[in-house]
Design a protein around this motif. Structure first.
Motif, PDB file in Angstrom:
ATOM      1  N   UNK A  63       0.272  -1.756   0.007  1.00 36.64           N
ATOM      2  CA  UNK A  63      -0.014   0.114  -0.375  1.00 36.64           C
ATOM      3  C   UNK A  63       1.072   0.825  -0.033  1.00 36.64           C
ATOM      4  N   UNK A  64       0.618   2.386  -0.950  1.00 33.22           N
ATOM      5  CA  UNK A  64       1.147   3.410  -0.935  1.00 33.22           C
ATOM      6  C   UNK A  64       1.308   3.901   0.089  1.00 33.22           C
ATOM      7  N   UNK A  65       2.071   5.170   0.805  1.00 32.17           N
ATOM      8  CA  UNK A  65       1.600   6.636   1.679  1.00 32.17           C
ATOM      9  C   UNK A  65       2.125   7.088   1.567  1.00 32.17           C
ATOM     10  N   UNK A  66       1.787   8.158   1.353  1.00 29.92           N
ATOM     11  CA  UNK A  66       2.369   9.225   0.564  1.00 29.92           C
ATOM     12  C   UNK A  66       3.002  10.246   2.321  1.00 29.92           C
ATOM     13  N   UNK A  67       3.661  10.771   1.587  1.00 31.15           N
ATOM     14  CA  UNK A  67       4.690  11.796   2.992  1.00 31.15           C
ATOM     15  C   UNK A  67       3.090  12.495   4.194  1.00 31.15           C
ATOM     16  N   UNK A  68       3.356  11.716   5.296  1.00 33.81           N
ATOM     17  CA  UNK A  68       2.854  12.032   6.336  1.00 33.81           C
ATOM     18  C   UNK A  68       1.382  11.509   6.412  1.00 33.81           C
ATOM     19  N   UNK A  69       1.473  10.365   5.498  1.00 28.07           N
ATOM     20  CA  UNK A  69       0.184   9.763   5.897  1.00 28.07           C
ATOM     21  C   UNK A  69      -0.298   8.531   6.395  1.00 28.07           C
ATOM     22  N   UNK A  70      -1.571   8.101   6.877  1.00 29.55           N
ATOM     23  CA  UNK A  70      -1.279   7.133   7.530  1.00 29.55           C
ATOM     24  C   UNK A  70      -2.408   5.681   6.897  1.00 29.55           C
ATOM     25  N   UNK A  71      -2.253   4.706   7.889  1.00 29.03           N
ATOM     26  CA  UNK A  71      -3.190   3.464   8.071  1.00 29.03           C
ATOM     27  C   UNK A  71      -4.260   3.234   9.105  1.00 29.03           C
ATOM     28  N   UNK A  72      -5.090   3.049   9.516  1.00 25.59           N
ATOM     29  CA  UNK A  72      -5.378   2.912  10.468  1.00 25.59           C
ATOM     30  C   UNK A  72      -6.768   1.687  10.150  1.00 25.59           C
ATOM     31  N   UNK A  73      -5.963   0.105  10.972  1.00 24.22           N
ATOM     32  CA  UNK A  73      -6.727  -0.573  10.472  1.00 24.22           C
ATOM     33  C   UNK A  73      -7.647  -0.981  12.586  1.00 24.22           C
ATOM     34  N   UNK A  74      -9.334  -0.662  12.567  1.00 25.31           N
ATOM     35  CA  UNK A  74      -9.355  -1.187  14.205  1.00 25.31           C
ATOM     36  C   UNK A  74     -11.246  -1.171  13.751  1.00 25.31           C
ATOM     37  N   UNK A  75     -11.523  -1.433  12.658  1.00 25.44           N
ATOM     38  CA  UNK A  75     -13.160  -1.791  12.622  1.00 25.44           C
ATOM     39  C   UNK A  75     -13.798  -3.481  12.973  1.00 25.44           C
ATOM     40  N   UNK A  76     -12.658  -4.047  12.746  1.00 25.14           N
ATOM     41  CA  UNK A  76     -12.535  -6.169  13.830  1.00 25.14           C
ATOM     42  C   UNK A  76     -11.776  -6.281  14.375  1.00 25.14           C
ATOM     43  N   UNK A  77     -12.092  -7.549  14.754  1.00 21.72           N
ATOM     44  CA  UNK A  77     -10.676  -8.191  15.954  1.00 21.72           C
ATOM     45  C   UNK A  77      -9.885  -9.556  14.594  1.00 21.72           C
ATOM     46  N   UNK A  78      -8.845  -9.251  15.430  1.00 18.28           N
ATOM     47  CA  UNK A  78      -7.559 -10.741  15.033  1.00 18.28           C
ATOM     48  C   UNK A  78      -7.697 -11.360  15.910  1.00 18.28           C
ATOM     49  N   UNK A  79      -7.763 -12.907  15.790  1.00 14.92           N
ATOM     50  CA  UNK A  79      -7.228 -13.590  17.114  1.00 14.92           C
ATOM     51  C   UNK A  79      -6.411 -14.126  16.259  1.00 14.92           C
ATOM     52  N   UNK A  80      -4.784 -14.462  17.277  1.00 16.10           N
ATOM     53  CA  UNK A  80      -3.839 -15.129  16.895  1.00 16.10           C
ATOM     54  C   UNK A  80      -3.620 -15.825  18.179  1.00 16.10           C
ATOM     55  N   UNK A  81      -3.661 -17.110  17.538  1.00 15.42           N
ATOM     56  CA  UNK A  81      -2.682 -18.088  18.374  1.00 15.42           C
ATOM     57  C   UNK A  81      -1.112 -17.791  18.870  1.00 15.42           C
ATOM     58  N   UNK A  82      -0.343 -18.702  19.951  1.00 16.15           N
ATOM     59  CA  UNK A  82       0.356 -18.638  20.333  1.00 16.15           C
ATOM     60  C   UNK A  82       1.289 -19.298  18.984  1.00 16.15           C
ATOM     61  N   UNK A  83       2.191 -18.263  19.127  1.00 14.90           N
ATOM     62  CA  UNK A  83       3.330 -18.188  18.738  1.00 14.90           C
ATOM     63  C   UNK A  83       2.988 -17.171  17.490  1.00 14.90           C
ATOM     64  N   UNK A  84       2.354 -16.798  16.300  1.00 16.18           N
ATOM     65  CA  UNK A  84       1.464 -16.734  15.326  1.00 16.18           C
ATOM     66  C   UNK A  84       2.078 -14.871  15.702  1.00 16.18           C
ATOM     67  N   UNK A  85       2.414 -14.513  14.488  1.00 14.12           N
ATOM     68  CA  UNK A  85       3.431 -13.246  14.627  1.00 14.12           C
ATOM     69  C   UNK A  85       2.449 -12.274  13.297  1.00 14.12           C
ATOM     70  N   UNK A  86       2.703 -10.786  13.277  1.00 13.50           N
ATOM     71  CA  UNK A  86       3.044 -10.143  12.327  1.00 13.50           C
ATOM     72  C   UNK A  86       4.229  -9.293  12.714  1.00 13.50           C
ATOM     73  N   UNK A  87       3.822  -9.627  10.812  1.00  8.46           N
ATOM     74  CA  UNK A  87       5.206  -8.773  11.231  1.00  8.46           C
ATOM     75  C   UNK A  87       4.314  -7.375   9.420  1.00  8.46           C
ATOM     76  N   UNK A  88       5.693  -6.417   9.332  1.00 11.28           N
ATOM     77  CA  UNK A  88       5.403  -5.109   8.636  1.00 11.28           C
ATOM     78  C   UNK A  88       7.204  -4.835   7.935  1.00 11.28           C
ATOM     79  N   UNK A  89       6.950  -4.557   7.010  1.00 10.04           N
ATOM     80  CA  UNK A  89       7.409  -4.927   5.756  1.00 10.04           C
ATOM     81  C   UNK A  89       7.497  -2.782   4.836  1.00 10.04           C
ATOM     82  N   UNK A  90       8.249  -1.787   4.941  1.00  9.35           N
ATOM     83  CA  UNK A  90       8.171  -0.573   4.635  1.00  9.35           C
ATOM     84  C   UNK A  90       9.292  -0.810   3.424  1.00  9.35           C
TER      85      UNK A  90
END
Length: 115
Positions: A63-90
Motif C-alpha cells: 500500500x502506498x502511503x504519502x508523506x505524512x499519511x497513515x493507515x488505521x485498522x480498528x473496525x474488526x478483531x483478529x484472533x492470533x494463537x500462540x506463536x502467531x506473529x505480525x510483520x510489517x515490511x516498508x
C-alpha cells in the motif's frame, strides 16, 4: 485479559516482526496503525503469520502511503494463537512506524482445539 500496545520504528527494506503471541496465550488484535513520517510516498506491507498451518495472510499488500499519511485498522478483531506473529515490511528508504494493540488472554485451548 490484559491490553498491550507495541510501537516500532520499522527498518526500511526488510520484514520487521512487530509482535509474537507468547506461549499459552491468544491475542486479539484491536488496532494496527502504520504512519509514514518520511518526506515521500513509500509502500508498506503487513502480514499475519499463522504458525498452526504455516500460512502467511496479507493484511496490507504494498500500500502506498504519502508523506505524512497513515493507515488505521480498528473496525474488526483478529484472533492470533500462540506463536502467531505480525510483520510489517516498508519499502527501502521509507520512514514508517507501526502501532499494534492486542488483548492478551491466557489460554490452554489452542486454535485447533487441542490442549
Amino acid at each position: 485479559m490484559r491490553e498491550l500496545t507495541v510501537g516500532k520504528n520499522l527498518i526500511a527494506g526488510v520484514s520487521n516482526t512487530v509482535y509474537t503471541v507468547p506461549k499459552g496465550c491468544k491475542a486479539i488484535a484491536t488496532l494496527l496503525f502504520l504512519a509514514n513520517s518520511g518526506g515521500s510516498t513509500k509502500a508498506i506491507s503487513a502480514a499475519w503469520h499463522d504458525v498452526s498451518d504455516s500460512s502467511t495472510i496479507p493484511i496490507v499488500g504494498a500500500k502506498s502511503l504519502g508523506a505524512g499519511d497513515a493507515l488505521q485498522f480498528n473496525q474488526g478483531r483478529m484472533v492470533l494463537d500462540e506463536y502467531d506473529y505480525l510483520t510489517a515490511t516498508p519499502e527501502a528508504g521509507a520512514i514508517i512506524s507501526c502501532i499494534f494493540t492486542v488483548e492478551i488472554i491466557q489460554s490452554t485451548t489452542y486454535q485447533n482445539g487441542n490442549s
